[in-house]
Scaffold this motif. Structure first.
Motif, PDB file in Angstrom:
ATOM      1  N   VAL A 245       0.825  -1.203   0.000  1.00 46.00           N
ATOM      2  CA  VAL A 245       0.000   0.000   0.000  1.00 46.00           C
ATOM      3  C   VAL A 245       0.863   1.257   0.000  1.00 46.00           C
ATOM      4  O   VAL A 245       0.537   2.240  -0.673  1.00 46.00           O
ATOM      5  N   ARG A 246       1.980   1.244   0.740  1.00 42.52           N
ATOM      6  CA  ARG A 246       2.902   2.392   0.703  1.00 42.52           C
ATOM      7  C   ARG A 246       3.379   2.643  -0.716  1.00 42.52           C
ATOM      8  O   ARG A 246       3.431   3.778  -1.192  1.00 42.52           O
ATOM      9  N   HIS A 247       3.750   1.564  -1.401  1.00 43.39           N
ATOM     10  CA  HIS A 247       4.267   1.670  -2.764  1.00 43.39           C
ATOM     11  C   HIS A 247       3.195   2.204  -3.705  1.00 43.39           C
ATOM     12  O   HIS A 247       3.452   3.112  -4.513  1.00 43.39           O
ATOM     13  N   TYR A 248       2.002   1.672  -3.606  1.00 42.42           N
ATOM     14  CA  TYR A 248       0.928   2.098  -4.501  1.00 42.42           C
ATOM     15  C   TYR A 248       0.537   3.551  -4.238  1.00 42.42           C
ATOM     16  O   TYR A 248       0.397   4.356  -5.170  1.00 42.42           O
ATOM     17  N   LYS A 249       0.381   3.918  -2.985  1.00 43.64           N
ATOM     18  CA  LYS A 249      -0.050   5.271  -2.656  1.00 43.64           C
ATOM     19  C   LYS A 249       1.044   6.304  -2.940  1.00 43.64           C
ATOM     20  O   LYS A 249       0.742   7.468  -3.204  1.00 43.64           O
ATOM     21  N   ALA A 250       2.299   5.891  -2.900  1.00 47.24           N
ATOM     22  CA  ALA A 250       3.385   6.811  -3.257  1.00 47.24           C
ATOM     23  C   ALA A 250       3.245   7.262  -4.706  1.00 47.24           C
ATOM     24  O   ALA A 250       3.588   8.391  -5.061  1.00 47.24           O
ATOM     25  N   LYS A 251       2.726   6.381  -5.553  1.00 42.73           N
ATOM     26  CA  LYS A 251       2.475   6.746  -6.952  1.00 42.73           C
ATOM     27  C   LYS A 251       1.196   7.569  -7.069  1.00 42.73           C
ATOM     28  O   LYS A 251       1.118   8.494  -7.873  1.00 42.73           O
ATOM     29  N   CYS A 252       0.212   7.238  -6.248  1.00 45.69           N
ATOM     30  CA  CYS A 252      -1.073   7.938  -6.314  1.00 45.69           C
ATOM     31  C   CYS A 252      -0.937   9.426  -5.996  1.00 45.69           C
ATOM     32  O   CYS A 252      -1.586  10.258  -6.629  1.00 45.69           O
ATOM     33  N   VAL A 253      -0.132   9.756  -5.003  1.00 43.27           N
ATOM     34  CA  VAL A 253      -0.100  11.143  -4.524  1.00 43.27           C
ATOM     35  C   VAL A 253       0.504  12.107  -5.531  1.00 43.27           C
ATOM     36  O   VAL A 253       0.377  13.326  -5.372  1.00 43.27           O
ATOM     37  N   THR A 254       1.146  11.596  -6.573  1.00 42.61           N
ATOM     38  CA  THR A 254       1.700  12.482  -7.598  1.00 42.61           C
ATOM     39  C   THR A 254       0.817  12.517  -8.850  1.00 42.61           C
ATOM     40  O   THR A 254       1.163  13.172  -9.830  1.00 42.61           O
ATOM     41  N   ARG A 255      -0.312  11.828  -8.810  1.00 44.28           N
ATOM     42  CA  ARG A 255      -1.154  11.674  -9.997  1.00 44.28           C
ATOM     43  C   ARG A 255      -1.612  13.013 -10.569  1.00 44.28           C
ATOM     44  O   ARG A 255      -1.721  13.190 -11.778  1.00 44.28           O
ATOM     45  N   TYR A 256      -1.895  13.972  -9.698  1.00 44.79           N
ATOM     46  CA  TYR A 256      -2.473  15.235 -10.149  1.00 44.79           C
ATOM     47  C   TYR A 256      -1.442  16.359 -10.260  1.00 44.79           C
ATOM     48  O   TYR A 256      -1.807  17.490 -10.596  1.00 44.79           O
ATOM     49  N   ASP A 257      -0.181  16.068  -9.983  1.00 45.34           N
ATOM     50  CA  ASP A 257       0.829  17.131  -9.940  1.00 45.34           C
ATOM     51  C   ASP A 257       1.002  17.828 -11.284  1.00 45.34           C
ATOM     52  O   ASP A 257       1.197  19.048 -11.334  1.00 45.34           O
ATOM     53  N   GLU A 258       0.943  17.079 -12.372  1.00 49.66           N
ATOM     54  CA  GLU A 258       1.108  17.707 -13.686  1.00 49.66           C
ATOM     55  C   GLU A 258      -0.046  18.667 -13.981  1.00 49.66           C
ATOM     56  O   GLU A 258       0.164  19.763 -14.514  1.00 49.66           O
ATOM     57  N   VAL A 259      -1.256  18.266 -13.623  1.00 48.31           N
ATOM     58  CA  VAL A 259      -2.414  19.138 -13.823  1.00 48.31           C
ATOM     59  C   VAL A 259      -2.254  20.420 -13.015  1.00 48.31           C
ATOM     60  O   VAL A 259      -2.498  21.521 -13.515  1.00 48.31           O
ATOM     61  N   VAL A 260      -1.832  20.283 -11.759  1.00 47.12           N
ATOM     62  CA  VAL A 260      -1.640  21.439 -10.893  1.00 47.12           C
ATOM     63  C   VAL A 260      -0.573  22.365 -11.459  1.00 47.12           C
ATOM     64  O   VAL A 260      -0.712  23.592 -11.451  1.00 47.12           O
ATOM     65  N   ALA A 261       0.497  21.779 -11.989  1.00 48.66           N
ATOM     66  CA  ALA A 261       1.624  22.574 -12.472  1.00 48.66           C
ATOM     67  C   ALA A 261       1.332  23.285 -13.792  1.00 48.66           C
ATOM     68  O   ALA A 261       1.871  24.362 -14.050  1.00 48.66           O
ATOM     69  N   THR A 262       0.475  22.701 -14.628  1.00 46.11           N
ATOM     70  CA  THR A 262       0.288  23.239 -15.976  1.00 46.11           C
ATOM     71  C   THR A 262      -1.006  24.022 -16.166  1.00 46.11           C
ATOM     72  O   THR A 262      -1.121  24.785 -17.135  1.00 46.11           O
ATOM     73  N   ALA A 263      -1.982  23.862 -15.287  1.00 44.66           N
ATOM     74  CA  ALA A 263      -3.268  24.555 -15.459  1.00 44.66           C
ATOM     75  C   ALA A 263      -3.079  26.061 -15.355  1.00 44.66           C
ATOM     76  O   ALA A 263      -2.384  26.559 -14.462  1.00 44.66           O
ATOM     77  N   THR A 264      -3.708  26.787 -16.262  1.00 50.15           N
ATOM     78  CA  THR A 264      -3.601  28.252 -16.265  1.00 50.15           C
ATOM     79  C   THR A 264      -4.930  28.921 -15.929  1.00 50.15           C
ATOM     80  O   THR A 264      -5.017  30.154 -15.913  1.00 50.15           O
ATOM     81  N   SER A 265      -5.964  28.128 -15.668  1.00 51.04           N
ATOM     82  CA  SER A 265      -7.255  28.681 -15.263  1.00 51.04           C
ATOM     83  C   SER A 265      -7.963  27.691 -14.346  1.00 51.04           C
ATOM     84  O   SER A 265      -7.615  26.509 -14.299  1.00 51.04           O
ATOM     85  N   ARG A 266      -8.952  28.173 -13.634  1.00 52.83           N
ATOM     86  CA  ARG A 266      -9.703  27.299 -12.733  1.00 52.83           C
ATOM     87  C   ARG A 266     -10.436  26.218 -13.517  1.00 52.83           C
ATOM     88  O   ARG A 266     -10.483  25.055 -13.093  1.00 52.83           O
ATOM     89  N   ASP A 267     -10.999  26.573 -14.659  1.00 55.48           N
ATOM     90  CA  ASP A 267     -11.698  25.576 -15.477  1.00 55.48           C
ATOM     91  C   ASP A 267     -10.739  24.492 -15.966  1.00 55.48           C
ATOM     92  O   ASP A 267     -11.085  23.299 -15.965  1.00 55.48           O
ATOM     93  N   GLU A 268      -9.552  24.901 -16.391  1.00 52.00           N
ATOM     94  CA  GLU A 268      -8.565  23.932 -16.880  1.00 52.00           C
ATOM     95  C   GLU A 268      -8.136  22.988 -15.765  1.00 52.00           C
ATOM     96  O   GLU A 268      -8.024  21.774 -15.976  1.00 52.00           O
ATOM     97  N   LEU A 269      -7.923  23.538 -14.579  1.00 51.07           N
ATOM     98  CA  LEU A 269      -7.539  22.702 -13.440  1.00 51.07           C
ATOM     99  C   LEU A 269      -8.678  21.750 -13.071  1.00 51.07           C
ATOM    100  O   LEU A 269      -8.448  20.561 -12.829  1.00 51.07           O
TER     101      LEU A 269
END
Length: 211
Positions: free
Chosen positions: A77-101
Motif C-alpha cells: 500500500v505504501r508503494h501504490y499510494k506513493a504513486k497515487c499522490v503524484t497523480r495530479y501534480d502535472e495538472v496542478v503545475a500546468t493549469a492556467t485557469s480554474r476551469d482547466e484545473l
C-alpha cells in the motif's frame, strides 16, 4: 594503515547501501506482484501462500523478504499510494485557469476510480484494519498525511487561480474529498453506473465553495 582502514570502511558502507537498495528493490518487485491478489481478495482473506500461488514467486521468497503478511501489505500500500499522490501534480503545475484545473483533475479522478478500484478498495480495507491492528497505524497515518497534502495542492492552486484562499483547513478538505471518493467507490463496486458522473458533478459544484 589508518588510510587503508578508512578506505575499507567506506567500501563496506557503500556495499551495505547497495545491498539495502537491492533488498528494497526486490521488496517492491514482490509488492507489485502481490497487489493484484490483495486488491481482489482484501486483507482478511489473503495469506502469503495465496499471494505466492498467484504470482511467479515462491512462498519461501515472500517469507525471506517480508516478516509476515502485515509487513507485505504495508509495503504494497505504501508503494501504490506513493504513486497515487503524484497523480495530479502535472495538472496542478500546468493549469492556467480554474476551469482547466477542474477538468484536468476530474479526468484523472474518474480514471483512477474506474481503472484502479480494487487498489483503492485495498487502501480503505487497510485503513479500517488500522483501527484494530496497531502494526498498520504508523503507515496508515503517514499515507493519510501524503493524501491530505495532495488534495491541499489541488485546492491551493485552484484558489490561487481565482485570486482566493482555501476556505478550510487541509485536514477538513481532505476528509471532505476522501468521504466523497470512498462513497463513490462503494457505489462503483456495486455496479452503479452513476457513481463516477455523480462524483464528478459533486466535485465540480464543491470546488468553488471551498476554494
Amino acid at each position: 594503515m589508518a588510510r587503508q582502514a578508512t578506505g575499507a570502511a567506506k567500501r563496506e558502507a557503500v556495499a551495505e547501501i547497495v545491498r539495502d537498495d537491492k533488498f528494497n528493490a526486490r521488496r517492491i518487485e514482490l509488492a507489485e506482484a502481490a497487489l493484484e491478489t490483495l486488491g481482489e481478495l482484501g486483507f482478511a482473506r489473503t495469506s502469503l501462500r495465496e499471494i505466492a500461488q498467484n504470482s511467479a514467486f515462491t512462498h519461501g521468497v515472500f517469507h525471506y523478504y517480508f516478516s509476515d503478511k502485515l509487513d507485505l501489505i504495508c509495503c504494497c500500500v505504501r508503494h501504490y499510494k506513493a504513486k497515487c499522490v503524484t497523480r495530479y501534480d502535472e495538472v496542478v503545475a500546468t493549469a492556467t485557469s480554474r476551469d482547466e484545473l477542474t477538468e484536468g483533475f476530474l479526468a484523472k479522478l474518474a480514471a483512477t476510480l474506474q481503472n484502479e478500484a480494487r487498489m483503492h478498495r485495498l487502501w480503505y480495507d487497510l485503513r479500517s484494519q488500522a483501527m484494530f491492528e496497531a502494526a498498520f497505524r504508523k503507515d496508515v497515518l503517514e499515507i493519510d498525511k501524503s493524501l491530505e497534502a495532495m488534495i491541499w495542492r489541488i485546492a491551493s492552486r485552484y484558489a490561487e487561480l481565482g485570486g482566493k484562499r482555501p476556505a478550510s483547513s487541509p485536514g477538513a478538505l481532505y476528509a471532505l474529498f476522501d468521504g466523497l471518493f470512498q462513497s463513490a467507490l462503494l457505489k462503483h463496486l456495486a455496479g452503479d453506473k452513476r457513481a463516477v458522473p455523480e462524483l464528478l458533478d459533486e466535485v465540480r459544484r464543491l470546488l468553488p465553495t471551498v476554494c
